[in-house]
Write a protein that holds these residues in place. Structure first.
Motif, PDB file in Angstrom:
ATOM      1  N   VAL A 229       0.854  -1.176   0.000  1.00  0.00           N
ATOM      2  CA  VAL A 229       0.000   0.000   0.000  1.00  0.00           C
ATOM      3  C   VAL A 229       0.895   1.232   0.000  1.00  0.00           C
ATOM      4  O   VAL A 229       1.900   1.301   0.722  1.00  0.00           O
ATOM      5  CB  VAL A 229      -0.963   0.003   1.217  1.00  0.00           C
ATOM      6  CG1 VAL A 229      -0.204  -0.105   2.530  1.00  0.00           C
ATOM      7  CG2 VAL A 229      -1.838   1.252   1.215  1.00  0.00           C
ATOM      8  N   VAL A 230       0.532   2.206  -0.831  1.00  0.00           N
ATOM      9  CA  VAL A 230       1.267   3.470  -0.931  1.00  0.00           C
ATOM     10  C   VAL A 230       0.260   4.609  -0.809  1.00  0.00           C
ATOM     11  O   VAL A 230      -0.804   4.567  -1.439  1.00  0.00           O
ATOM     12  CB  VAL A 230       2.035   3.577  -2.269  1.00  0.00           C
ATOM     13  CG1 VAL A 230       2.705   4.939  -2.395  1.00  0.00           C
ATOM     14  CG2 VAL A 230       3.053   2.460  -2.385  1.00  0.00           C
ATOM     15  N   ASP A 251       3.690  -3.481   3.495  1.00  0.00           N
ATOM     16  CA  ASP A 251       3.134  -4.727   2.970  1.00  0.00           C
ATOM     17  C   ASP A 251       1.746  -4.997   3.553  1.00  0.00           C
ATOM     18  O   ASP A 251       1.461  -4.647   4.711  1.00  0.00           O
ATOM     19  CB  ASP A 251       4.057  -5.901   3.304  1.00  0.00           C
ATOM     20  CG  ASP A 251       5.406  -5.798   2.601  1.00  0.00           C
ATOM     21  OD1 ASP A 251       5.473  -5.130   1.553  1.00  0.00           O
ATOM     22  OD2 ASP A 251       6.391  -6.374   3.114  1.00  0.00           O
ATOM     23  N   ILE A 252       0.911  -5.626   2.750  1.00  0.00           N
ATOM     24  CA  ILE A 252      -0.448  -5.960   3.178  1.00  0.00           C
ATOM     25  C   ILE A 252      -0.798  -7.367   2.712  1.00  0.00           C
ATOM     26  O   ILE A 252      -0.191  -7.909   1.788  1.00  0.00           O
ATOM     27  CB  ILE A 252      -1.499  -4.973   2.629  1.00  0.00           C
ATOM     28  CG1 ILE A 252      -1.393  -4.876   1.094  1.00  0.00           C
ATOM     29  CG2 ILE A 252      -1.361  -3.609   3.274  1.00  0.00           C
ATOM     30  CD1 ILE A 252      -2.479  -4.038   0.455  1.00  0.00           C
ATOM     31  N   LYS A 253      -1.808  -7.940   3.360  1.00  0.00           N
ATOM     32  CA  LYS A 253      -2.374  -9.225   2.955  1.00  0.00           C
ATOM     33  C   LYS A 253      -3.888  -9.111   2.993  1.00  0.00           C
ATOM     34  O   LYS A 253      -4.455  -8.408   3.836  1.00  0.00           O
ATOM     35  CB  LYS A 253      -1.910 -10.366   3.867  1.00  0.00           C
ATOM     36  CG  LYS A 253      -0.411 -10.673   3.763  1.00  0.00           C
ATOM     37  CD  LYS A 253      -0.040 -11.860   4.608  1.00  0.00           C
ATOM     38  CE  LYS A 253       1.439 -12.183   4.498  1.00  0.00           C
ATOM     39  NZ  LYS A 253       1.813 -12.592   3.136  1.00  0.00           N
ATOM     40  N   SER A 296       1.166  -5.165   7.628  1.00  0.00           N
ATOM     41  CA  SER A 296       2.274  -5.809   8.335  1.00  0.00           C
ATOM     42  C   SER A 296       3.007  -4.859   9.262  1.00  0.00           C
ATOM     43  O   SER A 296       3.543  -5.280  10.297  1.00  0.00           O
ATOM     44  CB  SER A 296       3.261  -6.413   7.333  1.00  0.00           C
ATOM     45  OG  SER A 296       3.825  -5.396   6.519  1.00  0.00           O
ATOM     46  N   SER A 297       3.045  -3.560   8.924  1.00  0.00           N
ATOM     47  CA  SER A 297       3.845  -2.639   9.732  1.00  0.00           C
ATOM     48  C   SER A 297       3.142  -1.329  10.053  1.00  0.00           C
ATOM     49  O   SER A 297       3.738  -0.461  10.691  1.00  0.00           O
ATOM     50  CB  SER A 297       5.174  -2.338   9.006  1.00  0.00           C
ATOM     51  OG  SER A 297       4.926  -1.854   7.689  1.00  0.00           O
ATOM     52  N   TYR A 298       1.893  -1.156   9.625  1.00  0.00           N
ATOM     53  CA  TYR A 298       1.192   0.108   9.853  1.00  0.00           C
ATOM     54  C   TYR A 298       0.123  -0.074  10.922  1.00  0.00           C
ATOM     55  O   TYR A 298      -0.652  -1.024  10.891  1.00  0.00           O
ATOM     56  CB  TYR A 298       0.553   0.608   8.560  1.00  0.00           C
ATOM     57  CG  TYR A 298      -0.248   1.885   8.740  1.00  0.00           C
ATOM     58  CD1 TYR A 298       0.393   3.095   8.970  1.00  0.00           C
ATOM     59  CD2 TYR A 298      -1.633   1.862   8.695  1.00  0.00           C
ATOM     60  CE1 TYR A 298      -0.334   4.263   9.143  1.00  0.00           C
ATOM     61  CE2 TYR A 298      -2.373   3.018   8.860  1.00  0.00           C
ATOM     62  CZ  TYR A 298      -1.724   4.226   9.093  1.00  0.00           C
ATOM     63  OH  TYR A 298      -2.438   5.377   9.270  1.00  0.00           O
ATOM     64  N   PRO A 304      -1.455   5.072  21.136  1.00  0.00           N
ATOM     65  CA  PRO A 304      -0.634   3.933  21.585  1.00  0.00           C
ATOM     66  C   PRO A 304      -1.311   3.115  22.678  1.00  0.00           C
ATOM     67  O   PRO A 304      -1.028   1.922  22.825  1.00  0.00           O
ATOM     68  CB  PRO A 304       0.655   4.590  22.087  1.00  0.00           C
ATOM     69  CG  PRO A 304       0.683   5.938  21.428  1.00  0.00           C
ATOM     70  CD  PRO A 304      -0.748   6.356  21.299  1.00  0.00           C
ATOM     71  N   ALA A 305      -2.198   3.730  23.448  1.00  0.00           N
ATOM     72  CA  ALA A 305      -2.845   3.019  24.548  1.00  0.00           C
ATOM     73  C   ALA A 305      -3.757   1.897  24.052  1.00  0.00           C
ATOM     74  O   ALA A 305      -4.081   0.977  24.799  1.00  0.00           O
ATOM     75  CB  ALA A 305      -3.655   4.006  25.397  1.00  0.00           C
ATOM     76  N   ASN A 306      -4.167   1.949  22.814  1.00  0.00           N
ATOM     77  CA  ASN A 306      -5.063   0.925  22.273  1.00  0.00           C
ATOM     78  C   ASN A 306      -4.327  -0.270  21.679  1.00  0.00           C
ATOM     79  O   ASN A 306      -4.967  -1.207  21.189  1.00  0.00           O
ATOM     80  CB  ASN A 306      -5.966   1.542  21.200  1.00  0.00           C
ATOM     81  CG  ASN A 306      -6.906   2.582  21.772  1.00  0.00           C
ATOM     82  OD1 ASN A 306      -7.327   2.484  22.916  1.00  0.00           O
ATOM     83  ND2 ASN A 306      -7.244   3.589  20.967  1.00  0.00           N
ATOM     84  N   GLY A 307      -2.997  -0.248  21.728  1.00  0.00           N
ATOM     85  CA  GLY A 307      -2.230  -1.337  21.144  1.00  0.00           C
ATOM     86  C   GLY A 307      -2.198  -1.243  19.623  1.00  0.00           C
ATOM     87  O   GLY A 307      -2.674  -0.279  19.034  1.00  0.00           O
ATOM     88  N   VAL A 308      -1.648  -2.260  19.005  1.00  0.00           N
ATOM     89  CA  VAL A 308      -1.520  -2.275  17.557  1.00  0.00           C
ATOM     90  C   VAL A 308      -2.838  -2.730  16.923  1.00  0.00           C
ATOM     91  O   VAL A 308      -3.344  -3.805  17.224  1.00  0.00           O
ATOM     92  CB  VAL A 308      -0.368  -3.198  17.112  1.00  0.00           C
ATOM     93  CG1 VAL A 308      -0.302  -3.274  15.590  1.00  0.00           C
ATOM     94  CG2 VAL A 308       0.955  -2.699  17.684  1.00  0.00           C
ATOM     95  N   GLN A 309      -3.402  -1.893  16.071  1.00  0.00           N
ATOM     96  CA  GLN A 309      -4.617  -2.212  15.329  1.00  0.00           C
ATOM     97  C   GLN A 309      -4.247  -2.235  13.843  1.00  0.00           C
ATOM     98  O   GLN A 309      -4.199  -1.209  13.188  1.00  0.00           O
ATOM     99  CB  GLN A 309      -5.693  -1.154  15.597  1.00  0.00           C
ATOM    100  CG  GLN A 309      -5.991  -0.917  17.073  1.00  0.00           C
ATOM    101  CD  GLN A 309      -6.677  -2.108  17.717  1.00  0.00           C
ATOM    102  OE1 GLN A 309      -7.484  -2.777  17.087  1.00  0.00           O
ATOM    103  NE2 GLN A 309      -6.344  -2.378  18.967  1.00  0.00           N
ATOM    104  N   ASN A 310      -3.966  -3.430  13.329  1.00  0.00           N
ATOM    105  CA  ASN A 310      -3.429  -3.515  11.962  1.00  0.00           C
ATOM    106  C   ASN A 310      -4.363  -4.240  10.991  1.00  0.00           C
ATOM    107  O   ASN A 310      -3.951  -4.589   9.888  1.00  0.00           O
ATOM    108  CB  ASN A 310      -2.063  -4.202  11.968  1.00  0.00           C
ATOM    109  CG  ASN A 310      -2.158  -5.673  12.345  1.00  0.00           C
ATOM    110  OD1 ASN A 310      -3.066  -6.066  13.072  1.00  0.00           O
ATOM    111  ND2 ASN A 310      -1.229  -6.475  11.859  1.00  0.00           N
TER     112      ASN A 310
END
Length: 338
Positions: A229-230, A251-253, A296-298, A304-310
């Motif tokens: 994704v760009v 990167d995405i899936k 994968s990395s976004y 930040p308190a909600n953790g990683v939502q990817n």
């Protein structure tokens, strides 16, 4: 060795006439299209590999068949009344192809292979239209390679099985709201590729010289897309924190399962001149219930308190549906039919 060649059918199809088909492409043979796509019970040319592979047991020697279809989707979106605002989808031309080869191996065994585009097409809208957060540009392309074998138990009954290997690529571009209203909205551009496997099967039965019955099945194909994704622009300035933060990147899936298809067909051949056909096609579109993208990395959540939502999931909620088709053919001469 007998060879028959049919090349380059060109036809205009309107997207508004095929809602039940979703993004499935059913135009895979000149004769079948001319009969409204009702070909499962007849299946007497090499495009039978798609419509009902058991039909290749009717084909002698070696036969080749190739073609292309011109598809021009037309669509618009209107706001509810009393608004008079209407958005027109930008015009595009798509040309899915089909190619078939069949071979009689013996009096009982037959084989064939096909290449076609069973799912696809796309849309383009003005970048500033009201639905820009859903889609500005989408395009799906698939290439299905299908080898099949058929066995003729008798002149009245044949069965066929086959495997499918599919390659697909997809593009989804959409706008996204910018948390900073003083800056432009980004265009999020997602691209990916995937492969999948499936199978097909067919049955053809002739209870009399005037009637033929066909049944075909095409399985689901499960694609696991991977890509990137760009975003353009790539960052924005947070209005409160006053720091630059990224829009989606990396990167995405994304998984996509195309539907299973079950089609029953009937052909009535009262004499040497006339042929009438009827198909009932069931499409298991409930397999496409959501569009889910995993980054994968976004991190989709800036807190930040909600953790990683990817994981971003959009409900599609397609429903199982059906298409009823009918066709009539008149053979004006040995070399010309209507």
């Amino acid at each position: 060795m007998k060879k028959t060649i049919t090349l380059f059918l060109v036809s205009v199809m309107l997207a508004s006439s095929a809602y039940a088909g979703g993004f499935q492409i059913n135009e895979h043979g000149a004769r079948a299209m001319a009969m409204g796509g009702a070909f499962t019970g007849l299946a007497n040319d090499p495009s039978a590999i798609y419509f009902n592979p058991a039909g290749i047991a009717q084909l002698k020697g070696t036969q080749f068949y190739a073609g292309a279809t011109m598809i021009l989707p037309i669509s618009s979106f209107a706001l509810p009344k009393p608004s008079t605002t209407e958005y027109e989808m930008k015009s595009q031309v798509f040309s899915p192809i089909n190619f078939y080869v069949t071979q009689q191996l013996s009096e009982k065994f037959y084989a064939g292979i096909s290449v076609n585009n069973q799912y696809g097409l796309g849309t383009k809208w003005d970048p500033n239209w009201i639905g820009r957060y859903l889609a500005v540009e989408t395009e799906v392309r698939t290439f299905f390679i299908t080898p099949v074998v058929a066995y003729k138990f008798s002149d009245n009954f044949s069965l066929s099985v086959g495997a499918t290997y599919a390659f697909a690529d997809v593009k989804i571009a959409r706008k996204s709201p910018n948390p900073n209203p003083t800056q432009s909205e980004p265009l999020i551009d997602m691209n990916g590729t995937a492969t999948a496997f499936g199978f097909t099967a067919g049955l053809l039965y002739k209870p009399s010289s005037k009637f033929q019955l066909g049944l075909s099945y095409r399985s689901e194909s499960k694609f696991d897309f991977s890509g990137t994704v760009v975003s353009n622009p790539a960052t924005f300035t947070h209005p409160l924190l006053k720091v630059n933060l990224p829009f989606p990147y990396g990167d995405i899936k994304a998984p996509l399962t195309t539907p299973q298809n079950i089609t029953f067909g009937l052909a009535y051949i009262p004499d040497d001149r006339w042929t009438a056909t009827f198909d009932f096609q069931y499409i298991g579109w409930s397999s496409y219930n959501k569009l889910e993208v995993t980054f994968s990395s976004y991190d989709l959540d800036l807190n930040p308190a909600n953790g990683v939502q990817n994981v971003q999931s959009v409900v599609r909620d397609y429903q199982n549906t059906f298409i009823v088709r009918g066709g009539l053919e008149y053979k004006a001469s040995d070399s010309f039919a209507l």
